[in-house]
Design a protein around this motif. Structure first.
Motif, mmCIF file in Angstrom:
data_model
loop_
_atom_site.group_PDB
_atom_site.id
_atom_site.type_symbol
_atom_site.label_atom_id
_atom_site.label_comp_id
_atom_site.label_asym_id
_atom_site.label_seq_id
_atom_site.Cartn_x
_atom_site.Cartn_y
_atom_site.Cartn_z
ATOM 1 N N LYS A 74 0.920 -1.106 -0.095
ATOM 2 C CA LYS A 74 -0.192 0.005 -0.148
ATOM 3 C C LYS A 74 0.958 1.156 -0.046
ATOM 4 C CE LYS A 74 -3.805 -2.199 0.362
ATOM 5 N NZ LYS A 74 -4.499 -2.276 -0.722
ATOM 6 N N PRO A 79 -3.878 4.485 -5.719
ATOM 7 C CA PRO A 79 -5.037 3.408 -5.613
ATOM 8 C C PRO A 79 -4.295 2.045 -6.005
ATOM 9 C CG PRO A 79 -5.326 5.086 -7.428
ATOM 10 C CD PRO A 79 -4.001 5.471 -6.704
ATOM 11 N N ASP A 80 -5.093 0.855 -5.682
ATOM 12 C CA ASP A 80 -4.666 -0.409 -5.971
ATOM 13 C C ASP A 80 -4.634 -0.626 -7.730
ATOM 14 O OD1 ASP A 80 -4.584 -1.221 -3.408
ATOM 15 O OD2 ASP A 80 -6.346 -1.937 -3.386
#
Length: 139
Positions: A74, A79-80
């Motif tokens: 993370k 964002p992912d």
């Protein structure tokens, strides 16, 4: 179908003497972070699960493992989806890497689009139909 062929690199593209503008097929998404540094160990993990586009490889298993690995990191402001888009090319080799680079520059803009095109190429509907037929005719 015609759109997909328009997005592919042509022989004319290779014959051009100018520097190609399509270094990567995946667009880098906008992120809030000023600087993104991926740990080398993460890239090594991803490269330990290379997909080469061979007939005996399972593209669903590859995507599952790739996402599991990407979910271990993370980064604030990233964002992912951006992490997956930035790292996906590291998970491919051989024919699959050539396939990814066959799209003209920064043509793939979302993770869903990458997955859709990847599965369309390496797990087409015909493969699903063949599998259903094999199951229904099993004795």
């Amino acid at each position: 179908m015609a759109e997909e062929h328009d997005q592919r690199i042509t022989l004319e593209d290779y014959s051009s003497s100018s520097v190609p503008q399509f270094i990567t097929s995946i667009a880098r998404p906008e992120v809030q972070a000023n600087n993104i540094n991926y740990p080398h160990s993460l890239i090594h993990l991803i490269q330990g699960n290379l997909f080469q586009g061979l007939p005996n490889e399972d593209p669903y298993a590859h995507l599952t493992t790739f996402i599991e690995i990407c979910n271990t990191i993370k980064i604030a402001g990233v964002p992912d989806e951006a992490i997956r888009l930035n790292l996906f090319s590291f998970s491919l080799a051989g024919e699959a890497k050539r396939w990814l680079h066959s799209f003209k520059g920064k043509n793939l803009k979302t993770w869903e689009e990458v997955i859709e095109k990847f599965l369309k190429k390496y797990f087409p509907k015909s493969k699903t139909t063949e599998g259903k037929a094999a199951i229904s005719s099993f004795h």
